[in-house]
Design an enzyme around this catalytic site. Structure first.
Site, mmCIF file in Angstrom:
data_model
loop_
_atom_site.group_PDB
_atom_site.id
_atom_site.type_symbol
_atom_site.label_atom_id
_atom_site.label_comp_id
_atom_site.label_asym_id
_atom_site.label_seq_id
_atom_site.Cartn_x
_atom_site.Cartn_y
_atom_site.Cartn_z
ATOM 1 N N ASP A 26 64.075 -18.970 40.078
ATOM 2 C CA ASP A 26 62.770 -18.455 40.721
ATOM 3 C C ASP A 26 62.061 -17.115 39.785
ATOM 4 O OD1 ASP A 26 62.463 -20.040 42.928
ATOM 5 O OD2 ASP A 26 63.736 -18.470 44.302
ATOM 6 N N LYS A 31 57.773 -19.325 42.136
ATOM 7 C CA LYS A 31 56.510 -20.017 42.997
ATOM 8 C C LYS A 31 55.804 -18.238 42.428
ATOM 9 C CE LYS A 31 59.428 -21.310 46.659
ATOM 10 N NZ LYS A 31 59.943 -22.579 47.517
ATOM 11 N N MET A 87 57.228 -9.926 52.195
ATOM 12 C CA MET A 87 55.696 -10.949 52.397
ATOM 13 C C MET A 87 54.496 -10.166 53.533
ATOM 14 S SD MET A 87 57.828 -14.314 52.564
ATOM 15 C CE MET A 87 58.914 -13.631 53.492
HETATM 16 N N1 SAH Z 1 65.893 -13.072 49.528
HETATM 17 C C1 SAH Z 1 65.043 -12.525 49.011
HETATM 18 C C2 SAH Z 1 63.487 -12.457 49.006
HETATM 19 C C3 SAH Z 1 62.439 -13.484 49.191
HETATM 20 S S1 SAH Z 1 61.131 -13.116 49.803
HETATM 21 C C4 SAH Z 1 65.607 -10.875 49.353
HETATM 22 O O1 SAH Z 1 66.557 -10.763 49.689
HETATM 23 O O2 SAH Z 1 65.737 -9.843 47.919
HETATM 24 C C5 SAH Z 1 59.939 -12.481 48.353
HETATM 25 C C6 SAH Z 1 59.711 -11.199 49.262
HETATM 26 O O3 SAH Z 1 60.889 -10.252 49.160
HETATM 27 C C7 SAH Z 1 58.252 -10.349 47.948
HETATM 28 O O4 SAH Z 1 57.067 -10.741 49.173
HETATM 29 C C8 SAH Z 1 58.849 -9.113 48.691
HETATM 30 O O5 SAH Z 1 58.048 -8.387 50.192
HETATM 31 C C9 SAH Z 1 60.299 -9.096 48.484
HETATM 32 N N2 SAH Z 1 59.797 -8.833 46.930
HETATM 33 C C10 SAH Z 1 61.592 -9.274 45.900
HETATM 34 N N3 SAH Z 1 61.496 -8.866 45.432
HETATM 35 C C11 SAH Z 1 60.951 -7.597 45.468
HETATM 36 C C12 SAH Z 1 60.575 -6.300 44.402
HETATM 37 N N4 SAH Z 1 61.215 -6.692 43.059
HETATM 38 N N5 SAH Z 1 59.589 -5.700 44.393
HETATM 39 C C13 SAH Z 1 59.279 -5.130 45.438
HETATM 40 N N6 SAH Z 1 59.538 -6.193 46.597
HETATM 41 C C14 SAH Z 1 59.936 -8.313 46.459
#
Ligand code: SAH
Length: 242
Positions: free
Chosen positions: A34, A55, A169
């Site tokens: 990803d 994506k 998100m």
């Molecule tokens: N599975 C992932 C989350 C996926 S949903 C996890 O456990 O972290 C994707 C969302 O995660 C983004 O829209 C944002 O809200 C958050 N996100 C993921 N990485 C991030 C980062 N480095 N900084 C800020 N928000 C992040």
């Protein structure tokens, strides 16, 4: 038939990969990556077969159905398929759907948990999500519900918890989500922090209150990926980062 590993890559700092994730990255015959996984990409040894299925919220390179089919197809050709996903695969990453698809298609799989951005990114900005006497609960929600589905977040319940709320998100729907919290009884002076691009050189924090955060976010040009933290724990940052 090979095996598919749904691997959590953590929040973006390669040092926050688990040892198991690191081993699997090196052992993989093919990786599906990803674009959320930033510095982690550099941990993939040169010469590995990597398929980037990154994506963004707006432009889908691969649809979820295509990703699912691709995993099954790769499992028929390779022994070790590593599906590398940002954070933890089961925290809003559609890892559950991918696992179910593999199960339904008779493909062996394993979930390798990762450090979720929901907790790690606030920590990187000195925000402890729980704190004795300040917050005894942590609620993680998606601020971006599926459009073709009925709204199923119980905002009344969420607003009444008095703990910490973490919204993933949530940038696109910030105005609507803030409105829900205010109309369900949270005070306009409740602290809010928006944490952009955690664990990258572009990491940035924007703070405000439920009353002004929509204006502040607009002024600052806040963009995804970002994590929104709502609650009194946001105030602890000032003390911890002094
Ligand atoms: N599975 C992932 C989350 C996926 S949903 C996890 O456990 O972290 C994707 C969302 O995660 C983004 O829209 C944002 O809200 C958050 N996100 C993921 N990485 C991030 C980062 N480095 N900084 C800020 N928000 C992040």
């Amino acid at each position: 038939m090979g095996k598919v590993y749904l691997v959590g890559a953590g929040p973006g700092d390669p040092e926050l990969l688990s040892l198991k994730a690191y081993r699997l990255i090196r052992d993989a015959d093919v990786l599906l990556v990803d674009n959320l996984v930033l510095g982690v990409k550099r941990m993939i040894p040169e010469g590995k077969k990597v398929i980037d299925i990154g994506k963004t919220a707006t432009a889908h390179k691969y649809s979820q159905a295509e990703i699912n089919e691709l995993m099954v197809e790769l499992a028929s050709r390779y022994e070790t398929v590593v599906r590398l996903k940002g954070g933890d695969p089961f925290v809003f990453g559609r890892g559950g759907e991918e696992a179910l698809y593999l199960k339904e298609h008779g493909v062996e799989f394993e979930i390798v948990p990762g450090i979720t951005s929901a907790i790690a990114v606030p920590a990187s900005f000195s925000i402890p999500l729980s704190y004795r006497g300040v917050s005894s609960s942590i609620t993680i929600i998606t601020g971006h519900e599926m459009e073709d589905k009925e709204e199923n977040l119980n905002w009344g319940a969420i607003a009444s918890l008095k703990g910490t709320l973490v919204i993933l998100m949530g940038v696109g729907n910030l105005g609507k989500n803030v409105e829900e919290l205010l109309s369900h009884g949270l005070h306009a002076d409740t602290p809010v922090a928006i944490l952009e691009n955690g664990f990258t050189p572009d990491a940035r924090i924007v703070t405000g209150t439920l009353g002004n955060i929509v204006t502040v976010a607009k002024r600052e040009g806040v963009k995804p990926p970002a994590i929104i933290v709502v609650g009194d724990v946001v105030r602890l940052r000032a003390k911890l980062s002094e």
